[in-house]
Structures are given as structure tokens and as C-alpha cells.
Design a protein around this motif. Structure first.
Motif, PDB file in Angstrom:
ATOM      1  N   ARG A 233     -51.812  54.809   4.833  1.00 41.63           N
ATOM      2  CA  ARG A 233     -52.616  55.987   5.147  1.00 41.63           C
ATOM      3  C   ARG A 233     -51.764  57.250   5.155  1.00 41.63           C
ATOM      4  O   ARG A 233     -52.152  58.286   4.590  1.00 41.63           O
ATOM      5  CB  ARG A 233     -53.293  55.792   6.497  1.00 41.63           C
ATOM      6  CG  ARG A 233     -54.317  56.862   6.846  1.00 41.63           C
ATOM      7  CD  ARG A 233     -54.757  56.734   8.294  1.00 41.63           C
ATOM      8  NE  ARG A 233     -55.995  57.450   8.564  1.00 41.63           N
ATOM      9  CZ  ARG A 233     -56.385  57.815   9.764  1.00 41.63           C
ATOM     10  NH1 ARG A 233     -55.639  57.509  10.817  1.00 41.63           N
ATOM     11  NH2 ARG A 233     -57.518  58.452   9.944  1.00 41.63           N
ATOM     12  N   LEU A 234     -50.607  57.165   5.766  1.00 48.03           N
ATOM     13  CA  LEU A 234     -49.706  58.316   5.808  1.00 48.03           C
ATOM     14  C   LEU A 234     -49.249  58.711   4.410  1.00 48.03           C
ATOM     15  O   LEU A 234     -49.224  59.893   4.058  1.00 48.03           O
ATOM     16  CB  LEU A 234     -48.497  58.000   6.688  1.00 48.03           C
ATOM     17  CG  LEU A 234     -48.788  57.780   8.181  1.00 48.03           C
ATOM     18  CD1 LEU A 234     -47.514  57.347   8.902  1.00 48.03           C
ATOM     19  CD2 LEU A 234     -49.363  59.038   8.809  1.00 48.03           C
ATOM     20  N   SER A 235     -48.907  57.716   3.594  1.00 40.93           N
ATOM     21  CA  SER A 235     -48.450  57.998   2.230  1.00 40.93           C
ATOM     22  C   SER A 235     -49.569  58.568   1.375  1.00 40.93           C
ATOM     23  O   SER A 235     -49.387  59.553   0.648  1.00 40.93           O
ATOM     24  CB  SER A 235     -47.897  56.724   1.574  1.00 40.93           C
ATOM     25  OG  SER A 235     -46.742  56.270   2.229  1.00 40.93           O
ATOM     26  N   GLN A 236     -50.755  57.945   1.447  1.00 32.46           N
ATOM     27  CA  GLN A 236     -51.825  58.340   0.543  1.00 32.46           C
ATOM     28  C   GLN A 236     -52.410  59.695   0.900  1.00 32.46           C
ATOM     29  O   GLN A 236     -52.926  60.404   0.028  1.00 32.46           O
ATOM     30  CB  GLN A 236     -52.888  57.245   0.492  1.00 32.46           C
ATOM     31  CG  GLN A 236     -52.313  55.947  -0.076  1.00 32.46           C
ATOM     32  CD  GLN A 236     -53.331  54.992  -0.656  1.00 32.46           C
ATOM     33  OE1 GLN A 236     -54.502  55.310  -0.836  1.00 32.46           O
ATOM     34  NE2 GLN A 236     -52.869  53.793  -0.989  1.00 32.46           N
ATOM     35  N   GLN A 240     -49.380  59.948  -2.327  1.00 32.32           N
ATOM     36  CA  GLN A 240     -48.429  58.929  -2.754  1.00 32.32           C
ATOM     37  C   GLN A 240     -48.887  57.559  -2.258  1.00 32.32           C
ATOM     38  O   GLN A 240     -49.882  57.440  -1.547  1.00 32.32           O
ATOM     39  CB  GLN A 240     -47.029  59.252  -2.211  1.00 32.32           C
ATOM     40  CG  GLN A 240     -46.351  60.407  -2.919  1.00 32.32           C
ATOM     41  CD  GLN A 240     -46.019  60.076  -4.375  1.00 32.32           C
ATOM     42  OE1 GLN A 240     -45.853  58.922  -4.741  1.00 32.32           O
ATOM     43  NE2 GLN A 240     -45.962  61.104  -5.208  1.00 32.32           N
ATOM     44  N   THR A 241     -48.150  56.543  -2.634  1.00 39.88           N
ATOM     45  CA  THR A 241     -48.370  55.196  -2.130  1.00 39.88           C
ATOM     46  C   THR A 241     -47.092  54.710  -1.479  1.00 39.88           C
ATOM     47  O   THR A 241     -45.999  55.180  -1.819  1.00 39.88           O
ATOM     48  CB  THR A 241     -48.758  54.236  -3.267  1.00 39.88           C
ATOM     49  OG1 THR A 241     -47.744  54.277  -4.285  1.00 39.88           O
ATOM     50  CG2 THR A 241     -50.099  54.615  -3.876  1.00 39.88           C
ATOM     51  N   ALA A 242     -47.231  53.779  -0.552  1.00 36.50           N
ATOM     52  CA  ALA A 242     -46.042  53.288   0.144  1.00 36.50           C
ATOM     53  C   ALA A 242     -45.124  52.509  -0.800  1.00 36.50           C
ATOM     54  O   ALA A 242     -43.906  52.502  -0.623  1.00 36.50           O
ATOM     55  CB  ALA A 242     -46.446  52.410   1.325  1.00 36.50           C
ATOM     56  N   PHE A 243     -45.722  51.854  -1.796  1.00 36.67           N
ATOM     57  CA  PHE A 243     -44.955  51.068  -2.766  1.00 36.67           C
ATOM     58  C   PHE A 243     -45.406  51.445  -4.172  1.00 36.67           C
ATOM     59  O   PHE A 243     -46.362  52.205  -4.340  1.00 36.67           O
ATOM     60  CB  PHE A 243     -45.152  49.567  -2.507  1.00 36.67           C
ATOM     61  CG  PHE A 243     -44.723  49.136  -1.129  1.00 36.67           C
ATOM     62  CD1 PHE A 243     -43.395  48.864  -0.839  1.00 36.67           C
ATOM     63  CD2 PHE A 243     -45.660  49.036  -0.099  1.00 36.67           C
ATOM     64  CE1 PHE A 243     -42.999  48.488   0.422  1.00 36.67           C
ATOM     65  CE2 PHE A 243     -45.273  48.655   1.175  1.00 36.67           C
ATOM     66  CZ  PHE A 243     -43.935  48.385   1.445  1.00 36.67           C
ATOM     67  N   THR A 244     -44.737  50.918  -5.170  1.00 35.38           N
ATOM     68  CA  THR A 244     -45.051  51.272  -6.551  1.00 35.38           C
ATOM     69  C   THR A 244     -46.485  50.873  -6.903  1.00 35.38           C
ATOM     70  O   THR A 244     -46.847  49.699  -6.808  1.00 35.38           O
ATOM     71  CB  THR A 244     -44.083  50.577  -7.524  1.00 35.38           C
ATOM     72  OG1 THR A 244     -42.743  50.908  -7.166  1.00 35.38           O
ATOM     73  CG2 THR A 244     -44.357  51.006  -8.956  1.00 35.38           C
ATOM     74  N   PRO A 245     -47.321  51.821  -7.317  1.00 33.83           N
ATOM     75  CA  PRO A 245     -48.703  51.506  -7.665  1.00 33.83           C
ATOM     76  C   PRO A 245     -48.822  51.094  -9.134  1.00 33.83           C
ATOM     77  O   PRO A 245     -47.912  51.296  -9.934  1.00 33.83           O
ATOM     78  CB  PRO A 245     -49.412  52.839  -7.430  1.00 33.83           C
ATOM     79  CG  PRO A 245     -48.371  53.860  -7.802  1.00 33.83           C
ATOM     80  CD  PRO A 245     -47.043  53.272  -7.367  1.00 33.83           C
TER      81      PRO A 245
END
Length: 383
Positions: A233-236, A240-245
Motif C-alpha cells: 500500500r505504501l509503495s503503490q 511503485q511496487t514493493a517488488f519487481t512487477p
């Protein structure tokens, strides 16, 4: 030569413009270009999912991954959950919760029958400790659509503190769904059904109430690294995403959402309900009986005529180049499941009707040519 046709309830046929979007050059997932794309796509997805704000999350994974992430984010470790089982996927969520150590209370219904909201009320009265209710909206294995709006009302009345977490894998963009209006606390889906994409993306949305539970139980949650929705949630929110999308699947998602928006999501719901009803009508005209008590527009679950097995019907379709689905578990020999949930229109419903006629003729059934097609077209002419 036979043209291959994918008319199963997932994975589904994918529109050419969505496939073309996947062929675009890969961009870096930490670039401004990807962030701008991701923000735009998540806003478009929220409109299709009928949820407010920018908290719908796109995960690289399946619908099951999204559901697992939501469960771990919103329900404290060891808490009691009510798992409603009326098919293969309701059973999956019960098994998932048990594997993570939740105290699972189960409520079972015969496969193909709808969840009775009053039965839910009764079991909630017996188990006031339940912290979350797990339910499937469109039970793909049986073709049944549960009345989630009514179930939500019951949960609010009899267990106001319990969260309602809903598997919407085959109902998102397929059946009427208003998560915020109905008071749902979690909605989870995947890319390979109503969004007309290849498998590979999962979607998760939690209500503000569920996020508050997440904050309150922060130190008591079952830990997850990859499926940590709090971190996502914080990343998006930052694009962004927390890991490679799966970057190119996000391109595909943008293209599929644009198609749905052009048609209008409520018009999409109506079209899919009508085309699925046409397939069911064709089946009935040819001596097949609907299996679901309350049919989902995602799949036409049908029982073959006496003397014919479902596997024979599925194989018959395959011999014509058409892939449909059979039944799960104990329904394998008695249920077949064609679907027009993907990149399909009313002509695909007519194709299924004509193909079913041919399959039954090949199996020695006394079928009048055109009988199923006429029944399908009568439904389609309602529009």
C-alpha cells in the motif's frame, strides 16, 4: 483446419489489442514512465471495481495470492474466521485459513446451491468470536452466484465487528458488484477472467475498516514478506511496487480497462449476463439442465442429458477445437462448463450452442438441428 477457440471460465481468450500491448518494449519498473502508467492503471481499475480512492492494489501473482495477502493483512494470527463453502473455491479458502493457523468455523452448502444468508446469521450467532467471514461471490466450480449484498447485510446485523472478505475472481467486471455500497471489507480477483488478460496479476482492495484492523493488529498478524499488503500500500500510493512487477502485464491491464470503460461497466455486466443466459438456454433446449441455483454470468454450468457423461461432452468440444471446462472433484463426470466471460460476444454464445448440438449428435443423441441455436438467439434478441 479447425480454428482453436478458448471458451472456458479462465484462462480466457484475450483481445488482440491487449496482446499487442504486452508486446511493447519493456520499460524499467522504477522509471517515471512506469510510475505514471501504474498510477493511471490503478485509478482505472478502481473505477471498474467500483471502489473509492486509490487503494486497489495490483500484485504480480494470482487471485489466490491476492486473497491470501488480504487475509494476512486484515485478520490477527489465530483469530476465528467463518469460511463459507459451496464449491471448490470456498473450500480452498477454508484450507488456506487453516494452513495459516486461523481457527476455522465452516458453513457448508451443497455444491450448486446458493449461500443462505439466514444460515450465515445463525452460525454467526453461535460464534460471536468470528473476526472475518470468507465467502466466494461467483463460485466458478458450480456456476453459482451468491448474493453477497444480502450476506453483507446479515454480517453487519449479526456480527458487526467481523470483516467480510470476498473472492471476486470471476465476478469482477462480470457481475453486479458494489463493494463500498454493500459494505464489503475485502475484494480479491485475478487478471485471467473478466479482465480478459493472461494469468499473472492479482488484485486486492481492503476497506478503511479493514485497514484500521490492520493497524490495530500490526504486531499480531501472520507475517508475510512478498504478500505484505501494508508495505504494498505504501509503495503503490507512490506509483511503485514493493517488488519487481510484471511490467508488460500492466500494459495489458491498461488496454483491457480501456475497452471496459469504453463500453461502460454496467453495460458489460448486462452483456455478459445475457450471453451466458443464452448459452444456458441453448443447453436446456438440447436436454441439458442448469446446475446452479442462481447462475453466475461468468459460466454456464450444465448437466448433460441422461446417458452422456460430462467428460464426453468436454472431449467432444475439444475435437471441434473448442476448449471448455469440466467439473471439479465429484462433479467431474456430471458437469461441463462453457463460458463467454473473456473476449467474447453474442456470436460466441451462438457458436457454443451450435457446437453443443454437434457434440450431442456425435454422441448419438436425438437433437434437432438448430434447436439450441434458436433458443440462444431468442435470449440474445431481448437486447
Amino acid at each position: 483446419m479447425r480454428k482453436p477457440r478458448l471458451l472456458a471460465p479462465g484462462p480466457v481468450d484475450v483481445p488482440p489489442q491487449v496482446l499487442a500491448a504486452m508486446a511493447r518494449p519493456v520499460i524499467h519498473h522504477r522509471s517515471d514512465a512506469f510510475s505514471e502508467l501504474f498510477v493511471r492503471v490503478r485509478a482505472d481499475l478502481a473505477r471498474v471495481a467500483m471502489v473509492p480512492g486509490d487503494d486497489v492494489m495490483v500484485l504480480t501473482g494470482s487471485g489466490t495470492a491476492a486473497f491470501e495477502a488480504g487475509l494476512l493483512a486484515a485478520v490477527p494470527a489465530g483469530a476465528a474466521v467463518l469460511a463459507i463453502r459451496s464449491g471448490k473455491f470456498g473450500a480452498r479458502w477454508a484450507a488456506l485459513a487453516r494452513r495459516f493457523g486461523f481457527d476455522v468455523v465452516e458453513l457448508d452448502f451443497d455444491w450448486g446451491r446458493s449461500v443462505d444468508p439466514e444460515a450465515v446469521a445463525e452460525i454467526l450467532a453461535q460464534h460471536p468470536e468470528v473476526a472475518a467471514v470468507l465467502c466466494v461471490h461467483s463460485e466458478t466450480s458450480t456456476g453459482n452466484l451468491n448474493d453477497i449484498e444480502a450476506i453483507a447485510r446479515v454480517c453487519r446485523r449479526h456480527a458487526p465487528e467481523a470483516l467480510l472478505l470476498v473472492d471476486c475472481v470471476t465476478s469482477l467486471s462480470v457481475a453486479e458488484l458494489y463493494p463500498d455500497r454493500w459494505g464489503l471489507d475485502g475484494v480479491f480477483s485475478g487478471s485471467q477472467k473478466g479482465l480478459m488478460m493472461p494469468p499473472g496479476l492479482g488484485f486486492a482492495w481492503l476497506s478503511e475498516r479493514a485497514w484500521q484492523r490492520h493497524a490495530d493488529a500490526k504486531d499480531r498478524l501472520v507475517p508475510s514478506n512478498y504478500l505484505d499488503l501494508g508495505r504494498e500500500r505504501l509503495s503503490q500510493r507512490e506509483g511503485q511496487t514493493a517488488f519487481t512487477p510484471a511490467v508488460n502485464l500492466v500494459f495489458a491491464l491498461e488496454a483491457s480497462l480501456a475497452m471496459l470503460h469504453r463500453e461502460g461497466i454496467e453495460a458489460v455486466w448486462a452483456r455478459r449476463e445475457r450471453t451466458n443466459r443464452a448459452v444456458l438456454a441453448a443447453g436446456e433446449a438440447l436436454g441439458c439442465r442448469p446446475f446452479a441455483e442462481r447462475p453466475s454470468p461468468a459460466v454456464a454450468a450444465l448437466l448433460p442429458p441422461d446417458g452422456v457423461t460430462a467428460s464426453e461432452v468436454v472431449s467432444g468440444f475439444a475435437s471441434q477445437g473448442i476448449t471448455i471446462a469440466g467439473g471439479h472433484d465429484h462433479l467431474q463426470e456430471i458437469l461441463f462448463r462453457p463460458s463467454v466471460v473473456g473476449y467474447a460476444d453474442h456470436y460466441d454464445a451462438i457458436t457454443l450452442a451450435a457446437a453443443l448440438e454437434q457434440v450431442l449428435l456425435d454422441l448419438g443423441r436425438p437433437v434437432a438441428t438448430g434447436q439450441g441455436v434458436v433458443a440462444a438467439m431468442e435470449v440474445l434478441r431481448e437486447a
